[in-house]
Design a protein around this motif. Structure first.
Motif, mmCIF file in Angstrom:
data_model
loop_
_atom_site.group_PDB
_atom_site.id
_atom_site.type_symbol
_atom_site.label_atom_id
_atom_site.label_comp_id
_atom_site.label_asym_id
_atom_site.label_seq_id
_atom_site.Cartn_x
_atom_site.Cartn_y
_atom_site.Cartn_z
ATOM 1 N N ILE A 109 0.834 -1.206 0.000
ATOM 2 C CA ILE A 109 0.000 0.000 0.000
ATOM 3 C C ILE A 109 0.862 1.247 0.000
ATOM 4 O O ILE A 109 1.995 1.264 0.493
ATOM 5 N N GLY A 110 0.310 2.324 -0.560
ATOM 6 C CA GLY A 110 0.947 3.629 -0.520
ATOM 7 C C GLY A 110 0.407 4.435 0.637
ATOM 8 O O GLY A 110 -0.803 4.413 0.921
ATOM 9 N N LEU A 111 1.273 5.150 1.334
ATOM 10 C CA LEU A 111 0.881 5.932 2.502
ATOM 11 C C LEU A 111 1.437 7.341 2.394
ATOM 12 O O LEU A 111 2.535 7.553 1.863
ATOM 13 N N CYS A 112 0.662 8.294 2.900
ATOM 14 C CA CYS A 112 1.167 9.661 3.024
ATOM 15 C C CYS A 112 0.800 10.203 4.393
ATOM 16 O O CYS A 112 0.000 9.599 5.119
ATOM 17 N N PHE A 113 1.388 11.316 4.768
ATOM 18 C CA PHE A 113 1.136 11.930 6.070
ATOM 19 C C PHE A 113 1.637 13.361 6.010
ATOM 20 O O PHE A 113 2.433 13.730 5.139
ATOM 21 N N ASP A 114 1.160 14.170 6.910
ATOM 22 C CA ASP A 114 1.638 15.542 7.042
ATOM 23 C C ASP A 114 2.983 15.501 7.764
ATOM 24 O O ASP A 114 3.053 15.042 8.917
ATOM 25 N N PRO A 115 4.069 15.946 7.147
ATOM 26 C CA PRO A 115 5.382 15.889 7.805
ATOM 27 C C PRO A 115 5.429 16.610 9.153
ATOM 28 O O PRO A 115 6.277 16.295 9.992
ATOM 29 N N SER A 116 4.520 17.557 9.379
ATOM 30 C CA SER A 116 4.508 18.258 10.671
ATOM 31 C C SER A 116 4.087 17.333 11.809
ATOM 32 O O SER A 116 4.270 17.652 12.983
ATOM 33 N N HIS A 117 3.496 16.169 11.453
ATOM 34 C CA HIS A 117 3.085 15.210 12.473
ATOM 35 C C HIS A 117 4.220 14.279 12.895
ATOM 36 O O HIS A 117 4.036 13.452 13.792
ATOM 37 N N LEU A 118 5.370 14.384 12.245
ATOM 38 C CA LEU A 118 6.505 13.542 12.622
ATOM 39 C C LEU A 118 7.128 14.048 13.921
ATOM 40 O O LEU A 118 7.219 15.245 14.161
ATOM 41 N N HIS A 119 7.592 13.109 14.741
ATOM 42 C CA HIS A 119 8.304 13.433 15.974
ATOM 43 C C HIS A 119 9.709 12.856 15.855
ATOM 44 O O HIS A 119 9.872 11.678 15.502
ATOM 45 N N LEU A 120 10.719 13.657 16.155
ATOM 46 C CA LEU A 120 12.097 13.198 16.076
ATOM 47 C C LEU A 120 12.703 13.087 17.471
ATOM 48 O O LEU A 120 12.563 14.000 18.295
ATOM 49 N N PHE A 121 13.379 11.960 17.708
ATOM 50 C CA PHE A 121 14.046 11.717 18.981
ATOM 51 C C PHE A 121 15.484 11.283 18.709
ATOM 52 O O PHE A 121 15.770 10.633 17.696
#
Length: 357
Positions: free
Chosen positions: A336-348
């Motif tokens: 499947i193909g997926l997309c998301f709003d990059p602002s929803h990413l969390h970096l640790f």
């Protein structure tokens, strides 16, 4: 000016060499509903019992309604505790259970009866005052336990996992009742639970604990939107946040996600080139996408449909959980193909697990 009903400063608790509470600082404003949440053994019940006076703190200061309570016995703290077990007197009626604490304080029978009837009207027990605990359902018994606390008109209510013995449907109903009751009474409430859904839906202020320390505290949505580390990010939210090891691209505009078959996604925030990262994204922030819009293409391992939502687990290492708010026509083995709003990413940071940015 904020009025704090409870203030804990530098609270430590030792059981021999075991350090159960570590430098706890917590201020609870008057009228707030505060949830203490965390995994088993994190110290939340120890903190509540220390507040109640059932445990003696090893160091620090505990202030309730402006008065220092270090060493003050429980009966003189004017706090009401509601336990996981209802702890009702089986040989007493509901009314007698409610009035017992008043009667031993010397309040006359007529006044105690009046107060019991008043509280029972507030908690929906008026028609049950003559019954014995054995004649009540679990939810009704819990209401009696809460009413017995309310009748004392305490400085604060302390709840120690009060809904753990109830079935799932009744737990949902009772958490609404407890919150509504809190709002009506304008009480100060401290509520211990291991269930982060209870904490998120009931509290104004959530305190996340681990191994005797406060990892983060704040409004529920603040913890959801900006968790300070991987632990809080994974604990707050259901299903839990997905985490994928990653590194930043040399162009500063992409991240390389280290699946068993690595994939690159766009990312515009500045990150040190080559820095080892953990990328977090919540299951509910994914959307299905066609070939032209897909940011990721991943194989499906399992699909679970609840009716209103579909839960998809990818056949990758590490695996992702994806929640789609519809009945997705997806099968195991499909890509499947997926997309998301990059602002929803969390970096640790991959080593310290602390949030970046």
């Amino acid at each position: 000016m904020t009025v704090h009903q409870i203030e804990l400063t530098g609270i430590n608790k030792y059981y021999g060499a075991y350090h159960a509470l570590r430098d706890i600082d917590l201020k609870i404003r008057k009228g707030a509903f505060v949830a203490l949440v965390g995994p088993s053994g994190c110290g939340k019940s120890t903190l509540l019992r220390s507040l109640a006076g059932l445990e003696t703190i090893s160091s620090g200061d505990l202030v309730i309604a402006g008065a220092k309570m270090n060493g003050v016995p429980p009966r003189k703290r004017d706090l009401a505790m509601v336990f996981q077990s209802y702890a009702l007197y089986p040989h007493m009626t509901v009314e007698q259970n409610l009035t017992y604490s008043l009667r031993i304080r010397g309040i006359d029978k007529a006044e105690a009866k009046r107060k019991a009837e008043e509280v029972a009207a507030t908690t929906g027990l008026s028609h049950l005052l003559g019954r014995y605990p054995r004649e009540l359902s679990g939810g009704q018994r819990q209401r009696v336990a809460m009413s017995r606390a309310i009748i004392r008109n305490p400085k604060a209510f302390l709840f120690d996992e009060p809904l753990s013995n109830l079935d799932a449907a009744l737990r949902v109903h009772m958490r609404k009742e407890i919150r509504a009751l809190h709002d009506r009474l304008k009480a100060t409430s401290v509520y211990v639970t291991h269930d982060q859904i209870e904490a998120m839906t009931m509290a104004d202020h959530v305190v996340v604990m681990r191994q005797g320390i406060i990892e983060q505290q704040g409004a529920p949505l603040d913890l959801y939107d900006r968790p300070v580390n991987k632990f809080v990010a994974g604990f707050i939210g259901s299903p839990a946040m997905n985490f994928v090891p990653a590194s930043s691209g040399s162009d500063g505009k992409s991240l390389l996600l280290e699946f068993d078959e690595p994939q690159t996604i766009p990312f515009m925030k500045p990150v040190k080139a080559g820095q080892p990262l953990l990328v977090g994204i919540r299951p509910e922030h994914f959307e299905l996408a066609g070939d032209a819009d897909a940011m990721l293409r991943l194989p499906v391992g399992a699909v679970e449909t609840t009716g209103a939502s579909s839960y998809i687990t990818t056949a990758t290492q590490p695996e992702l959980v994806i929640v789609l708010n519809n009945r997705a026509a997806i099968r195991s083995g499909e890509v499947i193909g997926l997309c998301f709003d990059p602002s929803h990413l969390h970096l640790f940071d991959q080593q310290t697990e602390i949030r970046l940015g």
